[in-house]
Design an enzyme around this catalytic site. Structure first.
Site, short mmCIF file in Angstrom:
data_model
loop_
_atom_site.label_atom_id
_atom_site.label_comp_id
_atom_site.label_asym_id
_atom_site.label_seq_id
_atom_site.Cartn_x
_atom_site.Cartn_y
_atom_site.Cartn_z
N GLY A 1 151.07 4.16 27.25
CA GLY A 1 150.10 2.74 27.31
C GLY A 1 151.26 1.29 26.95
O GLY A 1 152.06 1.34 26.01
N ARG B 1 151.98 7.15 33.82
CA ARG B 1 151.93 8.52 33.22
C ARG B 1 152.50 9.11 33.93
O ARG B 1 152.00 9.46 35.31
CB ARG B 1 150.72 8.49 32.44
CG ARG B 1 150.52 8.09 31.07
CD ARG B 1 149.46 8.55 30.75
NE ARG B 1 148.62 7.18 29.42
CZ ARG B 1 149.24 7.23 28.74
NH1 ARG B 1 149.85 8.18 28.14
NH2 ARG B 1 148.36 5.14 27.58
N ASP C 1 155.05 8.70 21.18
CA ASP C 1 155.65 9.94 20.89
C ASP C 1 155.96 11.56 22.45
O ASP C 1 156.80 11.67 22.78
CB ASP C 1 154.97 10.91 19.98
CG ASP C 1 153.34 10.88 20.57
OD1 ASP C 1 152.68 10.10 21.45
OD2 ASP C 1 153.03 11.40 19.52
N THR D 1 154.38 0.64 20.69
CA THR D 1 152.54 1.30 21.17
C THR D 1 152.03 0.57 19.81
O THR D 1 152.22 0.63 19.27
CB THR D 1 153.09 3.05 21.08
OG1 THR D 1 151.19 2.94 20.59
CG2 THR D 1 153.86 3.22 19.55
N ASP E 1 149.61 1.60 18.28
CA ASP E 1 148.61 2.01 17.53
C ASP E 1 149.46 2.30 16.59
O ASP E 1 148.40 2.95 15.47
CB ASP E 1 148.24 3.68 18.33
CG ASP E 1 147.46 3.63 18.73
OD1 ASP E 1 146.70 2.53 19.44
OD2 ASP E 1 147.02 4.79 19.59
N ASP F 1 151.25 4.52 15.65
CA ASP F 1 151.43 6.32 15.10
C ASP F 1 152.29 6.86 14.88
O ASP F 1 152.74 8.54 15.47
CB ASP F 1 150.57 7.19 16.19
CG ASP F 1 150.99 6.46 18.02
OD1 ASP F 1 152.10 6.44 17.70
OD2 ASP F 1 150.76 6.68 18.26
N ARG G 1 143.38 6.47 17.86
CA ARG G 1 142.49 8.08 17.58
C ARG G 1 143.05 8.83 16.89
O ARG G 1 142.00 8.83 15.86
CB ARG G 1 143.03 8.58 19.09
CG ARG G 1 141.66 8.42 19.81
CD ARG G 1 141.86 8.58 21.58
NE ARG G 1 142.69 7.83 22.26
CZ ARG G 1 143.49 7.91 23.03
NH1 ARG G 1 144.20 9.23 23.20
NH2 ARG G 1 143.96 7.02 23.38
P1 ATP Z 1 151.30 6.14 23.84
O1 ATP Z 1 151.55 5.73 22.47
O2 ATP Z 1 150.73 4.63 24.96
O3 ATP Z 1 149.67 6.90 24.11
P2 ATP Z 1 153.13 8.20 24.60
O4 ATP Z 1 154.08 7.50 25.40
O5 ATP Z 1 152.46 8.85 23.64
O6 ATP Z 1 152.43 6.80 24.20
P3 ATP Z 1 151.84 9.80 27.05
O7 ATP Z 1 151.01 9.93 28.31
O8 ATP Z 1 152.11 10.57 26.25
O9 ATP Z 1 152.17 8.52 26.09
O10 ATP Z 1 152.96 10.05 27.29
C1 ATP Z 1 154.55 9.21 28.75
C2 ATP Z 1 154.42 10.08 29.75
O11 ATP Z 1 155.63 10.32 29.11
C3 ATP Z 1 153.64 10.90 30.36
O12 ATP Z 1 153.11 10.88 31.34
C4 ATP Z 1 154.68 12.56 30.66
O13 ATP Z 1 155.42 11.89 31.73
C5 ATP Z 1 156.04 12.07 29.53
N1 ATP Z 1 155.60 13.30 28.74
C6 ATP Z 1 154.83 13.30 27.72
N2 ATP Z 1 154.36 13.99 26.90
C7 ATP Z 1 155.51 15.08 27.55
C8 ATP Z 1 156.19 16.73 27.03
N3 ATP Z 1 155.99 17.08 26.44
N4 ATP Z 1 157.25 17.03 28.59
C9 ATP Z 1 157.99 16.71 28.83
N5 ATP Z 1 156.95 14.88 29.36
C10 ATP Z 1 156.31 14.45 28.35
#
Ligand code: ATP
Length: 322
Positions: A11, A72, A103, A126, A128, A130, A172
């Site tokens: 995000g 994503r 994360d 991010t 959040d 979090d 969330r």
């Molecule tokens: P936000 O907190 O804003 O949701 P985020 O980084 O946690 O940010 P995610 O959608 O969980 O957002 O992760 C972003 C991208 O990182 C995913 O679309 C994927 O490509 C990669 N990613 C997430 N989790 C994994 C994983 N376990 N293994 C490999 N790549 C991952």
């Protein structure tokens, strides 16, 4: 190390641009080539990569969103996807990668470094807040101020109509936006995933408030707990006081970053590049007690939030909002 890359993932959050600017300019100041990777891991696998200069990041420190765009990618979650990403990194000569995201993005960075010869550093972007290892993530302060602005406006109309106003904000699993905005906005009640709440108590507080002469009643609700519409309806049924719901949604993601977020992003962006120059990998940068810190990604993601500080703020909001 001669060439590094930077991408934004997950995000979007206000202040990501300030972080990109810091990465690019710190990198160039240290003699590195800095490549911008568009659309997160998806753009990385597709080779959507261009060289950035000092002027590529001109006039962006004040802009919300991310000039590199975010995405994503399900494919990057697979070993084949990460192999593809590594091959692209090799073609562009990228030896170090700065990942700005949450994360999930950090987990992806760690796996990429586990499997291939590429150094990675994560920057927390991010809204959040979090991520337990850092006191603040980039974008959180701006989101809180956006919610605050909305609360101030809702207060006017709530007071005029003597209504209960239920405001649903993002978060969330982490109620920090609701907690901080609620405290700053003088909310009567804050409902967050970290603290138990009792519906009957809430209604009792609303009725007592009315009896005491309160002109309005503002309830901040973190989205993880349930819908604002449903809660407002239930409150109206039980208390007989007109209740309205407002869901702030993606408004919280946008806007010009606050000074706090710009400074945080600048400090973290610079530190991320320094770590790569020091030969470090699989690290994340953050802020603790106003000091820039860095941790191993796995260690950072296993940390738990400081519950005591959180609890104190929550208790304070209850005393002050009553
Ligand atoms: P936000 O907190 O804003 O949701 P985020 O980084 O946690 O940010 P995610 O959608 O969980 O957002 O992760 C972003 C991208 O990182 C995913 O679309 C994927 O490509 C990669 N990613 C997430 N989790 C994994 C994983 N376990 N293994 C490999 N790549 C991952």
């Amino acid at each position: 190390m001669r060439t590094i890359g930077v991408l934004t993932s997950g995000g979007d959050a206000p202040g990501m641009n300030a972080a990109i600017r810091a990465v690019v300019r710190t990198g160039i100041a240290n003699g590195l080539r800095v490549m911008g990777i568009q659309r997160g891991y998806s753009g990385l696998m597709n080779g959507e990569i261009f060289e950035m200069t000092r002027s590529s990041v001109s006039d962006i420190i004040q802009r919300g969103g991310t000039i590199l765009k975010s995405a994503r990618s399900a494919e990057f979650r697979t070993p084949e996807g990460r192999k593809k990403a590594y091959n692209v990194l090799k073609v562009f000569g990228i030896e170090g990668l700065v990942v700005i995201g949450g994360d999930g993005s950090f987990t992806g960075a760690k796996l990429l470094s586990d499997e291939w010869d590429i150094k990675t550093v994560g920057i927390p972007g991010t809204i959040d807040n979090d991520l337990a290892y850092t006191d603040y993530t980039i974008g959180f302060d701006t989101a809180v101020n956006t919610v605050l602005d909305a609360i101030n406006k809702l207060r006017d109309t709530s007071t005029s109509h003597e209504r209960v106003s239920v405001v649903e904000v993002m978060g969330r699993h982490c109620g920090d936006i609701a907690l901080y905005a609620g405290l700053a906005g003088g909310a009567e009640s804050i409902i967050i995933p970290e603290e138990d709440y009792n519906f009957d108590e809430l209604c009792k507080t609303i009725i007592e408030g009315k009896v005491k002469g309160k002109l309005h009643n503002l309830i901040l609700l973190a989205e993880g707990i349930g819908g604002a519409e449903e809660l407002a309806k239930k409150i109206e049924e039980v208390t007989g006081i007109e209740s309205r719901a407002t869901v702030l949604g993606h408004i919280q993601r946008g806007g010009s970053p606050t000074a706090f977020d710009r400074i945080l992003a600048s400090r973290l962006g610079a530190r991320a590049v320094e770590l790569l120059l020091e030969g470090k990998s699989k690290r994340v940068v953050g802020i603790r007690d106003n000091k820039i810190v860095d941790y191993d990604i796995t260690e950072a993601l296993q940390m738990e939030k400081r519950r005591d500080d959180h609890k104190k703020l929550y208790e304070l909001s209850k005393i002050l909002g009553y």
